[in-house]
Design a protein around this motif. Sequence first.
Motif, mmCIF file in Angstrom:
data_model
loop_
_atom_site.group_PDB
_atom_site.id
_atom_site.type_symbol
_atom_site.label_atom_id
_atom_site.label_comp_id
_atom_site.label_asym_id
_atom_site.label_seq_id
_atom_site.Cartn_x
_atom_site.Cartn_y
_atom_site.Cartn_z
ATOM 1 N N ASP A 113 -26.377 36.788 30.394
ATOM 2 C CA ASP A 113 -26.387 37.987 29.552
ATOM 3 C C ASP A 113 -25.022 38.132 28.886
ATOM 4 N N PRO A 114 -24.903 37.757 27.613
ATOM 5 C CA PRO A 114 -25.966 37.375 26.691
ATOM 6 C C PRO A 114 -26.273 35.881 26.748
ATOM 7 N N VAL A 115 -27.303 35.481 25.979
ATOM 8 C CA VAL A 115 -27.618 34.081 25.783
ATOM 9 C C VAL A 115 -27.842 33.865 24.285
ATOM 10 N N GLY A 116 -27.265 32.783 23.751
ATOM 11 C CA GLY A 116 -27.434 32.528 22.320
ATOM 12 C C GLY A 116 -26.319 31.644 21.769
ATOM 13 N N PRO A 117 -26.302 31.472 20.446
ATOM 14 C CA PRO A 117 -27.223 31.986 19.440
ATOM 15 C C PRO A 117 -28.602 31.342 19.546
ATOM 16 N N LEU A 118 -29.630 32.153 19.312
ATOM 17 C CA LEU A 118 -31.012 31.710 19.421
ATOM 18 C C LEU A 118 -31.535 31.257 18.068
ATOM 19 N N ARG A 119 -32.363 30.210 18.085
ATOM 20 C CA ARG A 119 -32.960 29.706 16.852
ATOM 21 C C ARG A 119 -34.453 29.470 17.073
ATOM 22 N N SER A 120 -35.098 28.880 16.097
ATOM 23 C CA SER A 120 -36.553 28.727 16.103
ATOM 24 C C SER A 120 -37.005 27.591 17.011
ATOM 25 N N GLY A 121 -38.296 27.624 17.341
ATOM 26 C CA GLY A 121 -38.892 26.607 18.183
ATOM 27 C C GLY A 121 -39.531 25.500 17.364
ATOM 28 N N ARG A 122 -40.014 24.481 18.075
ATOM 29 C CA ARG A 122 -40.686 23.346 17.457
ATOM 30 C C ARG A 122 -41.907 22.973 18.304
ATOM 31 N N THR A 123 -42.835 22.239 17.710
ATOM 32 C CA THR A 123 -44.023 21.847 18.458
ATOM 33 C C THR A 123 -43.675 20.954 19.645
ATOM 34 N N GLN A 124 -42.563 20.222 19.571
ATOM 35 C CA GLN A 124 -42.178 19.358 20.683
ATOM 36 C C GLN A 124 -41.802 20.166 21.924
ATOM 37 N N PHE A 137 -40.654 31.975 26.941
ATOM 38 C CA PHE A 137 -40.065 31.241 25.824
ATOM 39 C C PHE A 137 -39.349 32.216 24.900
ATOM 40 N N MET A 138 -38.020 32.149 24.907
ATOM 41 C CA MET A 138 -37.152 33.050 24.142
ATOM 42 C C MET A 138 -36.643 32.310 22.914
ATOM 43 N N TRP A 139 -36.957 32.826 21.715
ATOM 44 C CA TRP A 139 -36.617 32.122 20.483
ATOM 45 C C TRP A 139 -36.552 33.106 19.323
ATOM 46 N N SER A 140 -36.034 32.645 18.201
ATOM 47 C CA SER A 140 -35.916 33.528 17.041
ATOM 48 C C SER A 140 -37.229 33.638 16.286
ATOM 49 N N GLY A 141 -38.137 32.679 16.481
ATOM 50 C CA GLY A 141 -39.411 32.668 15.778
ATOM 51 C C GLY A 141 -39.630 31.345 15.071
ATOM 52 N N GLY A 142 -40.718 31.238 14.319
ATOM 53 C CA GLY A 142 -41.023 30.007 13.615
ATOM 54 C C GLY A 142 -42.023 30.271 12.512
ATOM 55 N N ASN A 143 -42.377 29.224 11.785
ATOM 56 C CA ASN A 143 -43.377 29.420 10.743
ATOM 57 C C ASN A 143 -44.746 29.702 11.382
ATOM 58 N N TYR A 144 -45.726 30.017 10.538
ATOM 59 C CA TYR A 144 -47.030 30.457 11.033
ATOM 60 C C TYR A 144 -47.677 29.414 11.934
ATOM 61 N N ARG A 145 -47.650 28.152 11.501
ATOM 62 C CA ARG A 145 -48.320 27.111 12.284
ATOM 63 C C ARG A 145 -47.618 26.854 13.613
ATOM 64 N N VAL A 146 -46.280 26.797 13.595
ATOM 65 C CA VAL A 146 -45.542 26.581 14.842
ATOM 66 C C VAL A 146 -45.781 27.755 15.792
ATOM 67 N N THR A 147 -45.792 28.973 15.256
ATOM 68 C CA THR A 147 -46.045 30.147 16.093
ATOM 69 C C THR A 147 -47.430 30.070 16.719
ATOM 70 N N GLN A 148 -48.414 29.595 15.972
ATOM 71 C CA GLN A 148 -49.750 29.403 16.532
ATOM 72 C C GLN A 148 -49.731 28.404 17.689
ATOM 73 N N VAL A 149 -48.998 27.300 17.503
ATOM 74 C CA VAL A 149 -48.897 26.282 18.552
ATOM 75 C C VAL A 149 -48.297 26.882 19.816
#
Length: 370
Positions: A113-124, A137-149
């Motif tokens: 506490d804290p942890v970061g900087p946080l960035r987006s995820g990937r399908t891998q 899973f703690m992340w900044s977010g991703g595009n629509y398809r990656v978020t679906q995955v």
Amino acid sequence: MLNRRRTALLAAVLLVGPALASCGGGSGDAAGGDSVPLSSDPTASTAPPTIYPLTGLPVDDPAKASRPALVAKLDNHPDARPQAGLNKADIVIEENVEGLTRFAAVFHSDGSDPVGPLRSGRTQDKIFLGSYNKPLFMWSGGNYRVTQVINRSDLVNIGHSASRGKAGYYREKARRIPHNLYASTTKGWALAPEGSGPPPPQFLFRGVSDAMPSTAKPVDGAKIHMYNVKVYWKWDAASGNFLRYSENLKRELEPHMSAEGVTPVDQVNAKNIIVLYCTYKRSWADRKSPEAQTTGKGTGFVLTNGAIIPINWERAEQKDVFTFTDANGAVVRMTPGRTWIELAFKNTLAPVDPDRKSTRLNSSHLVISY
């Protein structure tokens, strides 16, 4: 339900716990004696844990041992350093992304506490992390398809959008966007769904009397080419750790530092470095993103206890843990403590011999030719 391999692994790790308590996380001594016996009794997995599953170190807090793993996706742009949490995570996975690398920091026995900087995820991420028993899973977010995955995977999405900021997300004003999003692992664990459980062991650990394998060779460290990132892990016998060096904006190797909350900034270090040679393919969800193929079979290296061991790795499905074996077919054991995993392109590691004279260190930079 755990498959047979994971159940046997869990049983084995639980049985070696008492032996590990006396070794205190390992040392620079490569000598060994009688090995710790293993058990195939699946009922052993119901016994109270005596060691943390991801580090092999003695449990100091049963509440921590029973919580789920939490994975934070961390930025590795030079402007993101020093990151907060790298020396608190039990396991850190470095993965190639578009033109750089990012880290998946797996927290269980400790938090940040804290942890970061946080960035987006990937399908891998969903492929590699499938063996951690539905980690947060703690992340900044991703595009629509990656978020679906991610939403359809075994990962529990507690990202910035999915949690509506409830995991303590905030922007650090002293840093520039996008390298300034932070959160709290304590607040992240508070979002764990009912029934969440701890991760299974990912490795077997070397007990106090376990000898190093005959395939282990002394090493000063290893150079690894990642995607536009050069990494050097150097053995430090005094601490019994490998120390990390990486490139700055001037393309120079310098100590990679980690800022752990209010504590002093320390150099990133680990007891074990696992280099997995992976095939990378383009992700169907984001054609710009490489995707490490971490099921099947492959080769690589383990750096542990001041030595390097060539390995073969195998993993049938993404919910399975990896099996690491040496040239003799024996399972390679890790030193109890924190582990880094490099998802590297094939044939990108070069070991550095202990007698190499051209490797020089000064107070701030490592001078070594690639």
